[in-house]
Design an enzyme around this catalytic site. Structure first.
Site, PDB file in Angstrom:
ATOM      1  N   THR A 118       0.835  -1.203   0.000  1.00  0.00           N
ATOM      2  CA  THR A 118       0.000   0.000   0.000  1.00  0.00           C
ATOM      3  C   THR A 118       0.869   1.252   0.000  1.00  0.00           C
ATOM      4  O   THR A 118       0.582   2.240  -0.673  1.00  0.00           O
ATOM      5  CB  THR A 118      -0.898   0.013   1.251  1.00  0.00           C
ATOM      6  OG1 THR A 118      -1.642  -1.202   1.311  1.00  0.00           O
ATOM      7  CG2 THR A 118      -1.860   1.189   1.233  1.00  0.00           C
ATOM      8  N   GLN A 128      -5.458  -2.787  -2.501  1.00  0.00           N
ATOM      9  CA  GLN A 128      -4.939  -1.462  -2.203  1.00  0.00           C
ATOM     10  C   GLN A 128      -4.083  -0.932  -3.355  1.00  0.00           C
ATOM     11  O   GLN A 128      -3.139  -1.589  -3.783  1.00  0.00           O
ATOM     12  CB  GLN A 128      -4.085  -1.490  -0.927  1.00  0.00           C
ATOM     13  CG  GLN A 128      -4.882  -1.829   0.326  1.00  0.00           C
ATOM     14  CD  GLN A 128      -4.795  -3.283   0.702  1.00  0.00           C
ATOM     15  OE1 GLN A 128      -4.536  -4.132  -0.131  1.00  0.00           O
ATOM     16  NE2 GLN A 128      -5.031  -3.579   1.966  1.00  0.00           N
ATOM     17  N   GLN A 163      -9.705   0.892  -4.050  1.00  0.00           N
ATOM     18  CA  GLN A 163      -9.390   0.857  -2.624  1.00  0.00           C
ATOM     19  C   GLN A 163      -8.164   1.721  -2.342  1.00  0.00           C
ATOM     20  O   GLN A 163      -7.166   1.640  -3.054  1.00  0.00           O
ATOM     21  CB  GLN A 163      -9.126  -0.591  -2.177  1.00  0.00           C
ATOM     22  CG  GLN A 163      -8.908  -0.715  -0.685  1.00  0.00           C
ATOM     23  CD  GLN A 163      -8.830  -2.157  -0.214  1.00  0.00           C
ATOM     24  OE1 GLN A 163      -9.048  -3.086  -0.981  1.00  0.00           O
ATOM     25  NE2 GLN A 163      -8.530  -2.348   1.062  1.00  0.00           N
ATOM     26  N   ASP A 164      -8.265   2.555  -1.284  1.00  0.00           N
ATOM     27  CA  ASP A 164      -7.130   3.377  -0.842  1.00  0.00           C
ATOM     28  C   ASP A 164      -6.675   4.394  -1.893  1.00  0.00           C
ATOM     29  O   ASP A 164      -5.483   4.571  -2.132  1.00  0.00           O
ATOM     30  CB  ASP A 164      -5.934   2.485  -0.448  1.00  0.00           C
ATOM     31  CG  ASP A 164      -6.187   1.686   0.814  1.00  0.00           C
ATOM     32  OD1 ASP A 164      -7.265   1.852   1.406  1.00  0.00           O
ATOM     33  OD2 ASP A 164      -5.311   0.896   1.203  1.00  0.00           O
ATOM     34  N   ASP A 210     -12.266   2.516   2.012  1.00  0.00           N
ATOM     35  CA  ASP A 210     -11.286   3.350   2.721  1.00  0.00           C
ATOM     36  C   ASP A 210     -10.555   4.277   1.755  1.00  0.00           C
ATOM     37  O   ASP A 210      -9.335   4.459   1.861  1.00  0.00           O
ATOM     38  CB  ASP A 210     -10.247   2.467   3.439  1.00  0.00           C
ATOM     39  CG  ASP A 210     -10.879   1.452   4.379  1.00  0.00           C
ATOM     40  OD1 ASP A 210     -12.013   1.679   4.817  1.00  0.00           O
ATOM     41  OD2 ASP A 210     -10.230   0.428   4.676  1.00  0.00           O
ATOM     42  N   ARG A 270     -14.739   4.227   9.195  1.00  0.00           N
ATOM     43  CA  ARG A 270     -14.376   3.241  10.213  1.00  0.00           C
ATOM     44  C   ARG A 270     -12.957   3.577  10.673  1.00  0.00           C
ATOM     45  O   ARG A 270     -12.166   4.159   9.912  1.00  0.00           O
ATOM     46  CB  ARG A 270     -14.463   1.807   9.671  1.00  0.00           C
ATOM     47  CG  ARG A 270     -13.558   1.513   8.492  1.00  0.00           C
ATOM     48  CD  ARG A 270     -13.687   0.056   8.075  1.00  0.00           C
ATOM     49  NE  ARG A 270     -12.814  -0.268   6.957  1.00  0.00           N
ATOM     50  CZ  ARG A 270     -12.576  -1.519   6.554  1.00  0.00           C
ATOM     51  NH1 ARG A 270     -13.142  -2.537   7.177  1.00  0.00           N
ATOM     52  NH2 ARG A 270     -11.777  -1.744   5.527  1.00  0.00           N
ATOM     53  N   TRP A 328      -9.246   3.238  11.339  1.00  0.00           N
ATOM     54  CA  TRP A 328      -8.029   2.470  11.066  1.00  0.00           C
ATOM     55  C   TRP A 328      -7.197   2.374  12.346  1.00  0.00           C
ATOM     56  O   TRP A 328      -6.504   1.398  12.584  1.00  0.00           O
ATOM     57  CB  TRP A 328      -7.244   3.142   9.924  1.00  0.00           C
ATOM     58  CG  TRP A 328      -6.053   2.370   9.446  1.00  0.00           C
ATOM     59  CD1 TRP A 328      -5.801   1.038   9.627  1.00  0.00           C
ATOM     60  CD2 TRP A 328      -4.951   2.877   8.687  1.00  0.00           C
ATOM     61  NE1 TRP A 328      -4.604   0.682   9.031  1.00  0.00           N
ATOM     62  CE2 TRP A 328      -4.066   1.801   8.455  1.00  0.00           C
ATOM     63  CE3 TRP A 328      -4.629   4.142   8.189  1.00  0.00           C
ATOM     64  CZ2 TRP A 328      -2.878   1.948   7.740  1.00  0.00           C
ATOM     65  CZ3 TRP A 328      -3.446   4.280   7.474  1.00  0.00           C
ATOM     66  CH2 TRP A 328      -2.588   3.195   7.251  1.00  0.00           C
TER      67      TRP A 328
END
Length: 293
Positions: free
Chosen positions: A77, A106, A128-129, A152, A208, A210
């Site tokens: 990531t 990610q 994602q990310d 996220d 949410r 992390w």
């Protein structure tokens, strides 16, 4: 300096122009980027301060790459970024930052570690990310930007304001995953933003944690019907409910009904919401108040 892929500027790649800018500059170095698709894994290193990337248009200037976590080159990531900004006082306007890897896990489009980073009228495209706002002592300001993703897609430890941005969810998942530390006063503050979604996204959470002390606040935002009534998720750990700071003020739209929000989230009063000014949020260290344009 001007960058153009057809050779009509000073440089053909953005990286060449960044490399040619003055080290530890105290004045703004403006790099004008002509429309084109730039397939670059661009790094603005920490000694290239006060760089401004000014695009010809935010749909015409596209910086794109396709690294992702777990690919053949063993990216994670933290190394999957298309663009990495390590320098302080960086600005980008009218630019698209894209990770083209697709829905493979990610895959970061933009990774920002510098302090006093400003993005105006930019687009961040990924899954994602998408946007990694990385470190604790980084302050970042996003105005009139479009950011899309799946899971996220806004994540990291920095203190960040999103002002008048559109955040588009591409499937059922979570928008924010802040990892605010216990001694940061602010995490993510979203002002006057619009939360939209693709048709397949029908159950999306605002955030949410992390890390346990995640802080995320939505003020005067318009929330689409894809936002789930509960609003927030504890990331499978009820202990997080005691440490996070998740709040809203004056959420509107089909997803803005606060009646069924989780009990551990807050609804701010008008007096509390007024305290969320750019000057207050970015006061840490040397005070910084980015200009609203």
């Amino acid at each position: 300096m001007t960058v153009a892929p057809d050779g009509s500027g000073d440089y053909r790649t953005i990286q060449e122009a960044v490399n040619a800018s003055r080290d530890l500059s105290q004045v703004t170095v403006t790099i004008f980027i002509k429309n084109g698709t730039y397939r670059e894994k661009l790094v603005v290193p920490s000694h290239k301060t006060h760089v401004t990337l000014l695009g010809e248009s935010n749909t015409g200037v596209i910086i794109t790459f396709g690294d992702y976590s777990g690919d053949a080159a063993k990216h994670t990531t933290y190394t999957s970024h298309t663009v990495l900004v390590e320098a302080n006082d960086f600005t980008a306007e009218n630019i698209t930052f894209e990770n083209s890897a697709g829905p493979v896990g990610q895959a970061v489009a933009l990774h920002v570690e510098g302090d006093r980073a400003t993005f105006r009228n930019c687009r961040m495209l990924g899954n994602q990310d998408t946007l990694y706002m990385a470190v604790e002592n980084s302050r970042q300001y996003y105005q009139n930007c479009y950011i899309e993703g799946t899971t996220d897609f806004l994540f990291g430890t920095a203190t960040v304001v999103f002002d008048g941005c559109e955040l588009r969810s591409k499937r059922n998942s979570y928008i924010t995953a802040a990892s605010t530390t216990g001694h940061q006063k602010y995490g993510y503050v979203l002002l006057n933003c619009k939360l939209t979604a693709n048709d397949e996204a029908k159950k999306v959470y605002l955030g949410r944690p992390w890390r346990p002390n995640a802080k995320t606040v939505f003020i005067n935002c318009e929330l689409g019907a894809h936002i789930t009534p509960a609003g927030w998720d504890n990331w499978r750990n009820p202990d997080n409910e005691k440490t996070v700071y998740y709040a809203e003020y004056n959420s509107t739209g089909p997803g803005g009904n606060s009646k069924e929000r989780v009990k551990w989230a807050r609804q701010l009063t008008a007096k509390e919401a007024k305290k969320y000014t750019l000057k207050a949020i970015f006061a840490g260290g040397e005070g910084w108040e980015p200009a609203r344009k």
